[in-house]
Design a protein around this motif. Structure first.
Motif, PDB file in Angstrom:
ATOM      1  N   ILE A   1       2.606   6.944  37.141  1.00 32.73           N
ATOM      2  CA  ILE A   1       3.416   8.210  36.645  1.00 32.73           C
ATOM      3  C   ILE A   1       4.884   7.856  37.604  1.00 32.73           C
ATOM      4  CG2 ILE A   1       3.973  10.595  36.942  1.00 32.73           C
ATOM      5  CD1 ILE A   1       1.128  11.175  36.474  1.00 32.73           C
ATOM      6  N   GLN A   2       4.627   7.470  38.861  1.00 36.62           N
ATOM      7  CA  GLN A   2       5.983   7.215  39.678  1.00 36.62           C
ATOM      8  C   GLN A   2       6.374   5.826  39.619  1.00 36.62           C
ATOM      9  OE1 GLN A   2       7.332   9.645  40.441  1.00 36.62           O
ATOM     10  NE2 GLN A   2       6.641  11.059  42.146  1.00 36.62           N
ATOM     11  N   LEU A   3       6.924   5.608  38.612  1.00 38.67           N
ATOM     12  CA  LEU A   3       7.641   4.101  38.538  1.00 38.67           C
ATOM     13  C   LEU A   3       8.824   3.994  39.224  1.00 38.67           C
ATOM     14  CD1 LEU A   3       6.987   3.727  34.663  1.00 38.67           C
ATOM     15  CD2 LEU A   3       5.511   2.807  36.760  1.00 38.67           C
ATOM     16  N   ARG A   4       9.411   2.847  39.493  1.00 34.51           N
ATOM     17  CA  ARG A   4      10.605   2.666  40.462  1.00 34.51           C
ATOM     18  C   ARG A   4      11.862   3.188  39.389  1.00 34.51           C
ATOM     19  NH1 ARG A   4       9.950  -2.019  41.512  1.00 34.51           N
ATOM     20  NH2 ARG A   4       9.001  -1.777  43.636  1.00 34.51           N
ATOM     21  N   ASN A   5      12.366   4.616  39.821  1.00 32.36           N
ATOM     22  CA  ASN A   5      13.605   5.155  39.276  1.00 32.36           C
ATOM     23  C   ASN A   5      13.215   5.506  37.856  1.00 32.36           C
ATOM     24  OD1 ASN A   5      15.384   4.515  41.417  1.00 32.36           O
ATOM     25  ND2 ASN A   5      15.622   2.296  40.524  1.00 32.36           N
ATOM     26  N   GLU A   6      11.719   5.778  37.471  1.00 34.70           N
ATOM     27  CA  GLU A   6      11.463   6.211  36.115  1.00 34.70           C
ATOM     28  C   GLU A   6      10.171   6.982  36.319  1.00 34.70           C
ATOM     29  OE1 GLU A   6      12.617   2.832  32.975  1.00 34.70           O
ATOM     30  OE2 GLU A   6      11.027   2.058  34.332  1.00 34.70           O
ATOM     31  N   ASN A   7      10.063   7.835  35.253  1.00 38.69           N
ATOM     32  CA  ASN A   7       8.856   8.636  35.299  1.00 38.69           C
ATOM     33  C   ASN A   7       7.981   8.223  33.997  1.00 38.69           C
ATOM     34  OD1 ASN A   7       7.148  11.034  34.738  1.00 38.69           O
ATOM     35  ND2 ASN A   7       8.242  11.753  36.115  1.00 38.69           N
ATOM     36  N   GLY A   8       6.568   8.023  34.303  1.00 42.41           N
ATOM     37  CA  GLY A   8       5.768   7.519  33.199  1.00 42.41           C
ATOM     38  C   GLY A   8       5.736   8.619  32.218  1.00 42.41           C
ATOM     39  N   PHE A   9       5.843   9.729  32.365  1.00 41.18           N
ATOM     40  CA  PHE A   9       5.835  10.610  31.298  1.00 41.18           C
ATOM     41  C   PHE A   9       6.867  10.494  30.180  1.00 41.18           C
ATOM     42  CE2 PHE A   9       3.645  13.340  34.513  1.00 41.18           C
ATOM     43  CZ  PHE A   9       2.528  13.654  33.902  1.00 41.18           C
TER      44      PHE A   9
ATOM     45  N   THR B   1      11.025  -0.049  29.748  1.00 40.15           N
ATOM     46  CA  THR B   1      11.720  -1.094  28.847  1.00 40.15           C
ATOM     47  C   THR B   1      10.625  -2.095  28.207  1.00 40.15           C
ATOM     48  OG1 THR B   1      13.735  -0.619  29.377  1.00 40.15           O
ATOM     49  CG2 THR B   1      13.353  -2.466  28.168  1.00 40.15           C
ATOM     50  N   GLU B   2       9.836  -2.446  29.343  1.00 38.98           N
ATOM     51  CA  GLU B   2       8.872  -3.796  29.302  1.00 38.98           C
ATOM     52  C   GLU B   2       7.691  -3.042  28.300  1.00 38.98           C
ATOM     53  OE1 GLU B   2       7.799  -5.621  32.679  1.00 38.98           O
ATOM     54  OE2 GLU B   2       9.686  -6.604  32.789  1.00 38.98           O
ATOM     55  N   ALA B   3       7.192  -1.642  28.799  1.00 36.07           N
ATOM     56  CA  ALA B   3       5.952  -1.250  28.247  1.00 36.07           C
ATOM     57  C   ALA B   3       6.246  -0.759  26.795  1.00 36.07           C
ATOM     58  CB  ALA B   3       5.833   0.329  29.063  1.00 36.07           C
ATOM     59  N   CYS B   4       7.525  -0.323  26.353  1.00 42.27           N
ATOM     60  CA  CYS B   4       7.945  -0.112  24.897  1.00 42.27           C
ATOM     61  C   CYS B   4       7.552  -1.497  24.105  1.00 42.27           C
ATOM     62  CB  CYS B   4       9.181   0.488  25.041  1.00 42.27           C
ATOM     63  SG  CYS B   4       9.064   2.259  25.404  1.00 42.27           S
ATOM     64  N   LYS B   5       8.279  -2.305  24.501  1.00 41.06           N
ATOM     65  CA  LYS B   5       8.159  -3.688  23.750  1.00 41.06           C
ATOM     66  C   LYS B   5       6.953  -4.191  23.588  1.00 41.06           C
ATOM     67  CE  LYS B   5      12.690  -5.080  25.225  1.00 41.06           C
ATOM     68  NZ  LYS B   5      13.729  -6.146  25.980  1.00 41.06           N
ATOM     69  N   LEU B   6       6.102  -3.924  24.650  1.00 38.12           N
ATOM     70  CA  LEU B   6       4.647  -4.583  24.599  1.00 38.12           C
ATOM     71  C   LEU B   6       3.727  -3.799  23.895  1.00 38.12           C
ATOM     72  CD1 LEU B   6       2.743  -6.511  25.849  1.00 38.12           C
ATOM     73  CD2 LEU B   6       2.440  -5.141  27.981  1.00 38.12           C
ATOM     74  N   ILE B   7       3.954  -2.225  23.751  1.00 35.93           N
ATOM     75  CA  ILE B   7       3.113  -1.551  23.062  1.00 35.93           C
ATOM     76  C   ILE B   7       3.719  -1.744  21.642  1.00 35.93           C
ATOM     77  CG2 ILE B   7       2.857   0.725  22.415  1.00 35.93           C
ATOM     78  CD1 ILE B   7       3.075   1.531  25.261  1.00 35.93           C
ATOM     79  N   GLU B   8       4.793  -1.779  21.186  1.00 33.99           N
ATOM     80  CA  GLU B   8       5.258  -1.982  19.790  1.00 33.99           C
ATOM     81  C   GLU B   8       4.758  -3.322  19.261  1.00 33.99           C
ATOM     82  OE1 GLU B   8       9.581  -1.610  20.079  1.00 33.99           O
ATOM     83  OE2 GLU B   8       9.509   0.526  19.759  1.00 33.99           O
ATOM     84  N   VAL B   9       4.726  -4.357  19.960  1.00 33.11           N
ATOM     85  CA  VAL B   9       4.105  -5.435  19.530  1.00 33.11           C
ATOM     86  C   VAL B   9       2.861  -5.624  19.407  1.00 33.11           C
ATOM     87  CG1 VAL B   9       4.240  -8.313  20.042  1.00 33.11           C
ATOM     88  CG2 VAL B   9       6.409  -6.673  20.155  1.00 33.11           C
ATOM     89  N   GLY B  10       2.134  -5.243  20.728  1.00 38.04           N
ATOM     90  CA  GLY B  10       0.718  -5.598  20.597  1.00 38.04           C
ATOM     91  C   GLY B  10      -0.164  -4.470  20.188  1.00 38.04           C
ATOM     92  N   ARG B  11       0.435  -3.031  19.823  1.00 37.48           N
ATOM     93  CA  ARG B  11      -0.429  -2.067  19.416  1.00 37.48           C
ATOM     94  C   ARG B  11      -1.725  -1.757  20.332  1.00 37.48           C
ATOM     95  NH1 ARG B  11       1.906  -0.082  15.102  1.00 37.48           N
ATOM     96  NH2 ARG B  11       3.519  -1.221  13.980  1.00 37.48           N
ATOM     97  N   PRO B  12      -1.697  -1.454  21.513  1.00 35.93           N
ATOM     98  CA  PRO B  12      -2.922  -1.372  22.151  1.00 35.93           C
ATOM     99  C   PRO B  12      -3.634   0.100  21.733  1.00 35.93           C
ATOM    100  CG  PRO B  12      -1.190  -0.702  23.510  1.00 35.93           C
ATOM    101  CD  PRO B  12      -0.643  -1.190  22.200  1.00 35.93           C
TER     102      PRO B  12
END
Length: 240
Positions: free
Chosen positions: A56-64, A38-49
């Motif tokens: 890949i192995q995030l807590r309860n999530e998958n990087g893919f 969730t944080e990654a999506c917001k950061l990417i949309e705003v910052g356009r890196p």
């Protein structure tokens, strides 16, 4: 050339370590960190890196799953403690796959590749095509002009693309889908999937399937083309 980077990792110490390694590269500016998708999506949309370093192995999530939630307009370098995901990573065109703890030499190699690709892309940036334009293509040692208006849809095939024409014929061309995406006129063409671009003038109907996904049917084609969730909103915008 200065490039913006984002680090996505659920472990604070891992983010700190990678950031400290990136300090050695003056051309790389880390614009932010994220501990979940969730944080990654917001950061990417705003910052356009330009590049995202993704665990890949995030807590309860998958990087893919990040790539299912946001349009990938950036280079991707996986940074993980697990080597079993390497094949899948390169199947989605990841720039590199680094194992933790990150080896500084391997990181340098990845950064060098990043700059080489960025330079090559800038060198190949060409003017936008118009619907009435023709382009010169070479197929099986034969050369001819391809009318842009005659393109029905295009599918990715590795470093090549399969160009489907309005007359039903198909041609394999040594040109990546990304280059087509950059050059085709946005008024007439749109991407509906990571691997598919369509001529919206050729749309016969759009169907919503039982699982709420969409499928496009084009004129003179029996094939249903899937619309990924990432591109659904973009397709709807084309029709107001």
């Amino acid at each position: 050339m200065n490039l913006k980077a984002v680090i996505v990792d659920d472990e604070r110490l891992a983010r700190k370590e990678l950031r400290s390694l990136l300090v050695d590269f003056e051309e790389i500016s880390v614009i932010g960190e994220a501990k979940n998708l969730t944080e990654a999506c917001k950061l990417i949309e705003v910052g356009r890196p330009d590049v995202v370093f993704l665990d890949i192995q995030l807590r309860n999530e998958n990087g893919f799953d990040l790539l299912k939630q946001i349009e990938q307009n950036f280079k991707l370098i996986f940074v993980t403690a697990f080597d079993e995901f390497a094949i899948r990573a390169f199947e989605i065109n990841a720039l590199d796959y680094l194992l933790k703890p990150v080896n500084p030499k391997r990181l340098r190699n990845a950064i060098e590749r990043l700059f080489v690709e960025e330079h090559e892309e800038k060198q190949t940036e060409l003017r936008k095509l118009e619907i009435d334009d023709r382009i010169f293509v070479e197929v099986n040692e034969r050369s001819y002009f391809l009318q842009i208006a005659d393109i029905s849809h295009i599918k990715a095939s590795g470093d090549y693309t399969e160009v489907y024409k309005t007359d039903g014929k198909r041609t394999l061309i040594e040109k990546p889908l990304k280059e087509w995406d950059l050059r085709l006129p946005e008024k007439h063409f749109t991407r509906i999937h990571r691997s598919t671009i369509i001529n919206i003038n050729r749309i016969e109907k759009i169907e919503t399937l039982f699982n709420r996904t969409m499928e496009v049917r084009l004129k003179n084609s029996d094939e249903g083309l899937s619309v990924s969730r990432r591109y659904t909103a973009k397709l709807k915008e084309k029709f107001g």
